[in-house]
Design a protein around this motif. Structure first.
Motif, PDB file in Angstrom:
ATOM      1  N   SER A 236      10.600 -35.267  -5.030  1.00 42.41           N
ATOM      2  CA  SER A 236      11.163 -34.010  -4.541  1.00 42.41           C
ATOM      3  C   SER A 236      12.663 -34.002  -4.796  1.00 42.41           C
ATOM      4  O   SER A 236      13.348 -34.983  -4.519  1.00 42.41           O
ATOM      5  N   GLY A 237      13.147 -32.891  -5.340  1.00 42.94           N
ATOM      6  CA  GLY A 237      14.568 -32.773  -5.633  1.00 42.94           C
ATOM      7  C   GLY A 237      15.063 -31.383  -5.289  1.00 42.94           C
ATOM      8  O   GLY A 237      14.297 -30.542  -4.814  1.00 42.94           O
ATOM      9  N   SER A 238      16.342 -31.148  -5.564  1.00 41.68           N
ATOM     10  CA  SER A 238      16.920 -29.862  -5.182  1.00 41.68           C
ATOM     11  C   SER A 238      16.309 -28.710  -5.982  1.00 41.68           C
ATOM     12  O   SER A 238      16.304 -27.575  -5.543  1.00 41.68           O
ATOM     13  N   LYS A 239      15.759 -29.022  -7.161  1.00 44.69           N
ATOM     14  CA  LYS A 239      15.196 -27.947  -7.985  1.00 44.69           C
ATOM     15  C   LYS A 239      13.685 -27.826  -7.831  1.00 44.69           C
ATOM     16  O   LYS A 239      13.031 -27.110  -8.586  1.00 44.69           O
ATOM     17  N   GLY A 240      13.108 -28.578  -6.916  1.00 42.93           N
ATOM     18  CA  GLY A 240      11.659 -28.492  -6.724  1.00 42.93           C
ATOM     19  C   GLY A 240      11.029 -29.859  -6.790  1.00 42.93           C
ATOM     20  O   GLY A 240      11.708 -30.864  -6.653  1.00 42.93           O
ATOM     21  N   GLU A 241       9.711 -29.867  -7.001  1.00 40.49           N
ATOM     22  CA  GLU A 241       9.035 -31.162  -7.029  1.00 40.49           C
ATOM     23  C   GLU A 241       8.231 -31.344  -8.303  1.00 40.49           C
ATOM     24  O   GLU A 241       7.888 -30.381  -8.979  1.00 40.49           O
ATOM     25  N   ARG A 242       7.957 -32.607  -8.630  1.00 41.85           N
ATOM     26  CA  ARG A 242       7.101 -32.902  -9.782  1.00 41.85           C
ATOM     27  C   ARG A 242       6.237 -34.101  -9.428  1.00 41.85           C
ATOM     28  O   ARG A 242       6.577 -34.903  -8.560  1.00 41.85           O
ATOM     29  N   LEU A 243       5.106 -34.183 -10.125  1.00 42.75           N
ATOM     30  CA  LEU A 243       4.140 -35.247  -9.874  1.00 42.75           C
ATOM     31  C   LEU A 243       4.127 -36.163 -11.093  1.00 42.75           C
ATOM     32  O   LEU A 243       3.907 -35.698 -12.212  1.00 42.75           O
ATOM     33  N   VAL A 244       4.377 -37.449 -10.881  1.00 41.88           N
ATOM     34  CA  VAL A 244       4.456 -38.382 -12.008  1.00 41.88           C
ATOM     35  C   VAL A 244       3.479 -39.542 -11.760  1.00 41.88           C
ATOM     36  O   VAL A 244       3.529 -40.169 -10.707  1.00 41.88           O
ATOM     37  N   PRO A 245       2.592 -39.820 -12.738  1.00 41.12           N
ATOM     38  CA  PRO A 245       1.724 -40.997 -12.579  1.00 41.12           C
ATOM     39  C   PRO A 245       2.604 -42.237 -12.398  1.00 41.12           C
ATOM     40  O   PRO A 245       3.621 -42.364 -13.085  1.00 41.12           O
ATOM     41  N   ILE A 246       2.221 -43.139 -11.503  1.00 35.97           N
ATOM     42  CA  ILE A 246       3.107 -44.267 -11.198  1.00 35.97           C
ATOM     43  C   ILE A 246       3.385 -45.103 -12.450  1.00 35.97           C
ATOM     44  O   ILE A 246       4.475 -45.639 -12.618  1.00 35.97           O
TER      45      ILE A 246
END
Ligand SMILES: Cc1cc2nc3c(=O)[nH]c(=O)nc-3n(C[C@H](O)[C@H](O)[C@H](O)COP(=O)(O)OP(=O)(O)OC[C@H]3O[C@@H](n4cnc5c(N)ncnc54)[C@H](O)[C@@H]3O)c2cc1C
Ligand code: FES
Ligand code: FES
Lengths: 158, 276
Positions: free
Chosen positions: B130-140
């Motif tokens: 989660s960041g200021s511009k939104g969120e992203r999903l990343v495989p570990i």
């Protein structure tokens, strides 16, 4: 108030305005004169600095002050005032579980955390519960016995 | 409300936390069990323990979700955490460290020795950043770029781990260490396996603490997937050989050769246990 936080220290609301990154261990000993909290390693390995944070055992050397904002901290000085302490104190004395005493404040708080989670622990559960609290003197058997005795004699306290 | 201290901030929501992170250079502080032993502890901390969004444990039909600031103890006490995760967590250090250390810190520290991260690798979990511009999903697997190098922007935090529920039931977990509690694992292994009507439907293995990054090679595991048990037995030596080539140990406290040999033994034990 700007640049300060409150936490409950041994039951008393306490305002702290020092460094957020300072070790709880150092602050307890140096600012609040709670010298029952011992320093053995500052690496999370020995448990001499154990305190109870919101009901759970933690190493105060591994805890920065900001982490206790709004939380409750109990040291051996606060715990001494309880009935549970008296039961543990008596049990430790009955089997001569204390030698030099350096590990004992941490050991007693670890005992409390074992019993508050499980009033009738097995020997294995007791050993697991104190596995982060090192003792150079006793070889642990007397301490394990003492916790078992406290569970029995202090039945109903936990 | 954010509590402001001389060199630290204690936000009480994810929104407050991300706003602070976007504006300043702050070190996330979850449990502190890695941070507090660092030599240089200058700088300012951003404390994560009061953010409800980072403490949640939940599920939907396909996945389990673990908030990044959940401690090992909180997960051990949760009915939603699967047995393979609990097997690894229960062998981390001693109670006081488990009461303090978090999965987000375990991953964020970037070490291949991280015991919970090993389980997130073998289960093909993904991280919500989660960041200021939104969120992203990343495989570990994609999150770890190399030794202590992570795919994490300065304004981002790890907020959640998403673990697929499928394939979790049949597992193996082994940790080889000098002492049972304390002492960070020298070597660890996790495996998942499933078969249906005599054919292997899933096989996944991961090795911790042997290389710069935890080893998880789906391409190699596919050598066994789809095969019957007899066919898998025939392919066994090629499979082990493939891992022998894939495991490139770094020189650590225990010799590189010993580490590699132990990894291969753990892999063979796993195959034996699964009937191959
Ligand atoms: C005595 C001892 C024994 C240990 N034994 C083990 C063991 O057996 N196995 C094991 O795996 N580990 C072990 N550790 C290491 C440590 O406890 C774990 O790695 C733990 O998970 C760290 O979590 P933390 O919350 O305390 O991290 P922290 O110290 O708070 O943070 C670690 C790093 O991650 C970053 N970070 C934290 N949270 C986030 C987030 N949400 N997003 C982005 N970055 C973040 C921090 O900025 C920091 O760089 C041990 C440590 C000690 C002191
Ligand atoms: S001084 Fe904290 S664990 Fe040793
Ligand atoms: S009594 Fe001396 S260290 Fe425990």
């Amino acid at each position: 108030m700007a640049d300060s936080m409150t936490f409950i220290l041994n039951g008393k609301e306490t305002v702290y305005s020092g460094s957020a990154t300072a070790r709880l261990l150092d602050v307890l000993r140096n600012e609040y004169n709670l010298t029952g909290v011992k320093c053995g390693c500052k690496e999370g390995e020995c448990g001499a600095c154990s305190v109870i944070l919101d009901g759970r055992l933690v190493n105060s050397c591994m805890t920065a002050m900001g982490r206790v904002a709004g939380s409750g901290v109990v040291t051996i000085e606060g715990y001494r005032e309880t009935e549970r302490f008296k039961a543990l104190d008596k049990a430790y004395a009955s089997v001569s579980a204390v030698q030099c005493g350096f590990c004992i404040p941490g050991m007693v708080l670890a005992s409390e955390c074992i019993l508050s989670k499980n009033a009738h622990p097995t020997e294995e559960e007791i050993r697991e519960g104190i596995s982060g609290n090192l003792c150079r003197c006793t070889g642990y058997n007397a301490i394990v016995k003492a916790i078992g005795i406290a569970a029995k004699e202090g039945d109903g306290l936990w | 409300m954010v509590t402001i201290l001389a060199n630290g901030f204690v936000p009480e929501s994810l929104a407050e936390c991300l706003e602070l992170k976007a504006k300043r250079s702050l070190t996330p502080y979850a449990g502190g069990t890695d941070l507090m032993i660092e030599e240089d502890r200058g700088g300012q901390y951003l404390f994560l323990h009061k953010i409800p969004e980072l403490k949640r444990i939940r599920e939907d039909d396909d996945n389990l979700y673990f908030g990044a600031a959940c401690t090992f103890t909180e997960l051990l006490e949760s009915a939603l955490a699967p047995a393979i995760l609990k097997a690894a967590l229960s062998r981390i250090a001693a109670p006081a460290i488990r009461n303090t250390g978090t999965i987000g810190g375990n991953i964020g520290n970037g070490s291949a020795k991280a015991d919970s991260a090993l389980i997130f690798f073998v289960t093909d979990s993904a991280l919500k950043l989660s960041g200021s511009k939104g969120e992203r999903l990343v495989p570990i697997q994609d999150f770890y770029l190399g030794r202590k190098k992570l795919d994490l922007q300065p304004d981002e935090l790890i907020s959640e781990v998403r673990m697929p529920k499928k394939w979790l039931s049949k597992y193996d977990y082994q940790k080889i260490g000098a002492r049972k509690s304390l002492a960070i694992s020298r070597l660890s292994f996790a495996g998942l396996f499933a078969e249906e009507n005599g054919a292997i439907t899933h096989c996944a293995v991961a090795f911790g603490a042997v290389s710069d990054v935890i080893i998880r090679r789906k391409d190699l595991d596919s050598l066994l997937i789809g095969k019957t048990i007899p066919d898998a037995k025939a392919a066994k030596s090629a499979y082990i050989k493939a891992y022998e080539e894939a495991i490139v140990p770094i020189r650590g406290r225990v010799s590189a050769e010993y580490r590699k040999e132990t990894c291969l033994n753990l892999l063979k034990d796993f195959l034996n246990k699964m009937g191959i």
